[in-house]
Design an enzyme around this catalytic site. Structure first.
Site, PDB file in Angstrom:
ATOM      1  N   ASP A 109      41.778  37.495  33.394  1.00  0.00           N
ATOM      2  CA  ASP A 109      40.438  38.041  33.240  1.00  0.00           C
ATOM      3  C   ASP A 109      40.054  38.323  31.759  1.00  0.00           C
ATOM      4  O   ASP A 109      39.763  39.578  31.142  1.00  0.00           O
ATOM      5  CB  ASP A 109      40.627  39.531  33.765  1.00  0.00           C
ATOM      6  CG  ASP A 109      41.116  39.600  35.179  1.00  0.00           C
ATOM      7  OD1 ASP A 109      40.461  38.752  35.724  1.00  0.00           O
ATOM      8  OD2 ASP A 109      41.747  40.304  35.630  1.00  0.00           O
ATOM      9  N   GLU A 119      31.552  39.699  41.213  1.00  0.00           N
ATOM     10  CA  GLU A 119      32.525  40.666  40.224  1.00  0.00           C
ATOM     11  C   GLU A 119      32.459  40.081  38.739  1.00  0.00           C
ATOM     12  O   GLU A 119      31.969  39.292  38.530  1.00  0.00           O
ATOM     13  CB  GLU A 119      33.868  40.796  40.750  1.00  0.00           C
ATOM     14  CG  GLU A 119      34.957  39.648  40.945  1.00  0.00           C
ATOM     15  CD  GLU A 119      36.063  39.865  41.612  1.00  0.00           C
ATOM     16  OE1 GLU A 119      36.260  40.718  42.196  1.00  0.00           O
ATOM     17  OE2 GLU A 119      36.857  38.789  41.545  1.00  0.00           O
TER      18      GLU A 119
END
Length: 503
Positions: free
Chosen positions: A15, A176
């Site tokens: 991420d 997301e």
């Protein structure tokens, strides 16, 4: 041509989010149940990365008590505005969405400012007039998943208005990881879709208004390997855009390296690709080609990621590469002239705070080695390959008479096995070694490097994410102590095993 290796930050560093301040780049990653939280990196060229430390270094910033496997910190975003750095993220098991800030990237960060908003993967965007927008995952009144946005007060964390869904994505599951940018008069909203598994992808949309409507890029997804197995990398996604001082654009994102078909155990790793813009103003990642290693792009040089290192624990605090499980009991750790670990009641099987200090496995073919002196009649200590509390391999010693016994303990879900004990008489000091390749860990122990005994093996397959229940982390190697014992480690060394890498 410039040649560089992907991943640019190998090992469990997922991420990624990046920002640039002048000629300096700063990058952060998710850390889940490991402490300290949110690894913080610096680079001057996007290729050579130095870990400055962590953003969340205090328990008050990062409560992780009893955080479940793959709980804790999800998907941070780092941004810089008007002389101040901001990092916004979600502690999914301890408070929800929050941000911290600092005016000194090398100093301490603030206490958390929480935001009353459900969902994960928050991001911040400043418009030209200074208005600050929060974007993150959101569920609308009909139960549909999308990207929600609202104005936010950075002094208090208060929402300034209702949350509006500005894009539902292209139809992939789990929209997301949103990031909002303003480029050449367009608002670009880039998100991840498809879940963080093998269908992972990155998509983008744009609008002339920050509130939309957002038009989907005609060649979405702009990044994915979901339909190919002709690459060493899979599950590409969760990206962030950044420009360099020369006006070139780059994309950081994560991907996995399967050890064998549809299995990976090292975790999601930080990658880099160049970005160009087509005549219609849409981004094109690496010319539309598959992501590979090595990568080639405009420029000069040949950049390789170094894996060999040794830590003698001479400093009073651990180096930035090290992590604890949840919030540690500092009384169990002494640094300086080696590392001393004191066993605790919690074990590696528990959702607690065992005495453990680990580093992320960064390559398939690697050797880990230490020298350990053990005291205490009832506890055990040694080296571990740790993925979760339910999946780990532990090479441990126990005192017996004037010597030590050594065993390999393997925990895989509800299955537990132990090898037969190997006795090393008349010694309290052992060399412990783990050799890894794509498919196997091999564990050794002995009184010196010239007389190591093979204790056992463990398959990498059984520590793979796909063998677990929805986990997002990767394997660590580290030192541990359990029960009534004290273990002193003179050093910990990691070295590449080279040609074993491709076997």
């Amino acid at each position: 041509m410039l040649t560089y290796e992907n991943p640019i930050i190998p090992g469990f560093y997922p991420d990624p989010s990046v920002c640039r301040v002048g000629e300096d780049y700063y990058l952060v990653n998710s850390s889940f149940e490991f402490f300290p939280g949110v690894p913080l990196w610096h680079s001057r060229d996007l290729l050579h990365w130095e870990q400055l430390g962590y953003v969340l270094t205090r328990e008050s910033q990062l409560p992780l008590e009893k955080a479940r496997t793959s709980g804790g910190i999800y998907a941070p975003t780092i941004r810089y505005h008007d002389g101040r750095f901001y990092m916004i993220t979600t502690n999914v098991t301890g408070g929800g969405n929050f941000f911290v800030w600092t005016d000194d990237i090398h100093g301490e960060w603030s206490e958390p400012i929480y935001i009353d908003q459900a969902g994960i993967d928050p991001s911040l965007f400043w418009d030209d007039d200074g208005t600050v927008y929060y974007t993150g995952t959101h569920t609308d009144e009909n139960g549909n998943f999308g990207i929600g946005m609202f104005l936010v007060d950075l002094e208090t964390g208060a929402r300034l208005g209702e949350t509006k869904v500005i894009w539902y994505g292209t139809g992939g599951k789990c929209p997301e990881g949103p990031h909002l940018y303003k480029i050449n008069g367009w608002y670009y909203l880039m998100i991840a879709e498809g879940g963080t598994e093998y269908g992972h992808m990155e998509t983008i949309a744009r609008s002339r208004s920050v509130w939309g409507p957002y038009e989907s890029c005609p060649h979405n997804p702009i990044l994915t390997h979901r339909n190919t197995f002709q690459s060493d990398f899979q599950a590409l996604g969760h990206a962030d855009l950044v420009d360099d001082p020369d006006g070139k654009w780059w994309l950081v994102f994560h991907a996995i390296r399967p050890s064998m078909f549809m299995l990976h155990h090292i975790g999601r790793e930080t990658m880099l690709a160049p970005v160009t813009w087509d005549e219609d103003g849409w981004p094109v990642v690496y010319g539309g080609k598959l992501i590979e290693s090595p990568m080639q792009t405009q420029g000069d040089g040949d950049v390789r990621v170094e894996i060999n290192w040794r830590d003698d624990f001479s400093a009073p605090e651990p180096a930035p590469r090290w992590s604890w499980l949840r919030n540690p009991d500092r009384a169990c750790y002494t640094f300086g002239h080696g590392l001393t670990l004191r066993g605790a009641a919690d074990t590696l099987d528990d959702i607690g705070a065992p005495t453990f200090l680990g580093v992320r496995q960064q390559q398939f073919a690697v050797r880990y080695q230490t020298s350990m002196q053990l005291s205490g009649e009832t506890g055990r200590a040694g080296l571990t390959i740790f993925h979760t509390a339910e999946h780990h391999y532990d090479l441990y010693a126990q005192r017996q008479g004037g010597g030590c016994t050594v065993q390999l303990f393997r925990r895989v879900a509800d299955m537990e096995t132990r090898t037969e004990s190997v006795i090393f008489a008349d010694t309290d000091t052992l060399i412990l070694r783990i050799d890894a390749d794509r498919h196997m860990y091999t564990f050794f122990a002995g009184v010196d490097e010239a007389h190591l005994v093979k204790i056992g093996t463990g398959s990498t397959q059984l520590l793979s994410t796909e063998c677990m229940n929805c986990t997002f982390t990767g394997c660590f190697s580290g030192m541990f102590a359990e029960g009534n014992c004290t273990a002193r480690f003179d050093y910990f060394a990691a070295s590449s095993l080279g040609n074993v890498e491709t076997e």
